[in-house]
Write a protein that holds these residues in place. Structure first.
Motif, PDB file in Angstrom:
ATOM      1  N   PRO A 168      49.354  19.912  44.096  1.00 23.25           N
ATOM      2  CA  PRO A 168      48.859  19.869  42.718  1.00 23.25           C
ATOM      3  C   PRO A 168      47.328  19.837  42.683  1.00 23.25           C
ATOM      4  N   SER A 169      46.759  20.614  41.780  1.00 22.07           N
ATOM      5  CA  SER A 169      45.321  20.671  41.508  1.00 22.07           C
ATOM      6  C   SER A 169      44.481  21.359  42.586  1.00 22.07           C
ATOM      7  N   GLU A 170      45.081  21.936  43.627  1.00 25.83           N
ATOM      8  CA  GLU A 170      44.284  22.682  44.612  1.00 25.83           C
ATOM      9  C   GLU A 170      43.761  23.957  43.960  1.00 25.83           C
ATOM     10  N   LYS A 171      42.457  24.131  43.977  1.00 28.33           N
ATOM     11  CA  LYS A 171      41.851  25.322  43.392  1.00 28.33           C
ATOM     12  C   LYS A 171      42.067  26.502  44.331  1.00 28.33           C
ATOM     13  N   HIS A 172      42.461  27.639  43.741  1.00 29.74           N
ATOM     14  CA  HIS A 172      42.726  28.824  44.552  1.00 29.74           C
ATOM     15  C   HIS A 172      42.479  30.092  43.741  1.00 29.74           C
ATOM     16  N   SER A 173      42.176  31.163  44.462  1.00 31.99           N
ATOM     17  CA  SER A 173      42.044  32.497  43.879  1.00 31.99           C
ATOM     18  C   SER A 173      42.704  33.464  44.840  1.00 31.99           C
ATOM     19  N   GLU A 211      53.173  21.142  42.472  1.00 29.95           N
ATOM     20  CA  GLU A 211      53.258  21.882  43.724  1.00 29.95           C
ATOM     21  C   GLU A 211      53.716  23.310  43.455  1.00 29.95           C
ATOM     22  N   VAL A 212      53.238  24.235  44.289  1.00 27.36           N
ATOM     23  CA  VAL A 212      53.539  25.655  44.121  1.00 27.36           C
ATOM     24  C   VAL A 212      53.894  26.255  45.484  1.00 27.36           C
ATOM     25  N   LEU A 213      54.891  27.139  45.487  1.00 25.26           N
ATOM     26  CA  LEU A 213      55.229  27.936  46.665  1.00 25.26           C
ATOM     27  C   LEU A 213      54.855  29.378  46.372  1.00 25.26           C
ATOM     28  N   ILE A 214      54.181  30.036  47.309  1.00 24.84           N
ATOM     29  CA  ILE A 214      53.783  31.432  47.178  1.00 24.84           C
ATOM     30  C   ILE A 214      54.528  32.222  48.244  1.00 24.84           C
ATOM     31  N   PHE A 240      44.096  34.825  49.970  1.00 20.82           N
ATOM     32  CA  PHE A 240      43.996  33.618  49.159  1.00 20.82           C
ATOM     33  C   PHE A 240      42.781  32.830  49.614  1.00 20.82           C
ATOM     34  N   LEU A 241      42.056  32.287  48.672  1.00 25.56           N
ATOM     35  CA  LEU A 241      40.987  31.350  48.959  1.00 25.56           C
ATOM     36  C   LEU A 241      41.422  30.025  48.330  1.00 25.56           C
ATOM     37  N   VAL A 242      41.718  29.037  49.166  1.00 20.94           N
ATOM     38  CA  VAL A 242      42.225  27.749  48.713  1.00 20.94           C
ATOM     39  C   VAL A 242      41.225  26.670  49.119  1.00 20.94           C
ATOM     40  N   GLU A 243      40.583  26.073  48.111  1.00 20.75           N
ATOM     41  CA  GLU A 243      39.596  25.018  48.376  1.00 20.75           C
ATOM     42  C   GLU A 243      38.594  25.458  49.448  1.00 20.75           C
ATOM     43  N   GLY A 244      38.146  26.717  49.367  1.00 21.81           N
ATOM     44  CA  GLY A 244      37.141  27.236  50.288  1.00 21.81           C
ATOM     45  C   GLY A 244      37.675  27.778  51.603  1.00 21.81           C
ATOM     46  N   VAL A 245      38.976  27.686  51.840  1.00 27.49           N
ATOM     47  CA  VAL A 245      39.575  28.182  53.082  1.00 27.49           C
ATOM     48  C   VAL A 245      40.308  29.486  52.786  1.00 27.49           C
TER      49      VAL A 245
END
Length: 98
Positions: free
Chosen positions: A78-83, A47-50, A59-64
């Protein structure tokens, strides 16, 4: 008590990603980007906090898509793809939970 100093890095160079330190149960990272700079898609195993200290970042997280400012905190599973892409100059604190 632990105090972790955060240096302003954008005056010296462009994109900065660095580890600030660790505490029991977490690593703390400092990301500083100039407007328009990007970090490509990736994921974390935990898990990550931003937390945005200043600026705006997309942020683009799992297409959102989400726009983060200093008034928001993003949590990632965990494992959520993001840019991410800096809309303005931005400083982000990332807390990676262990």
């Amino acid at each position: 008590m632990t105090i972790i100093p955060i240096q302003a890095m954008l005056e010296e160079k462009t994109k900065h990603i660095g580890k600030l330190g660790s505490i029991a149960g977490a690593d703390i990272l400092n990301i500083q980007l100039r407007a328009g700079e990007k970090i490509p898609e990736h994921h974390a195993d935990n898990e990550v906090l931003i937390i945005v200290q200043f600026g705006e970042v997309r942020f683009l997280v799992e297409g959102v898509e989400e726009i983060l400012t200093q008034d928001t905190i993003l949590t990632l599973k965990p494992s959520e793809k993001h840019s991410l892409e800096a809309i303005t100059n931005v400083r982000v604190i990332v807390i990676k939970l262990k």
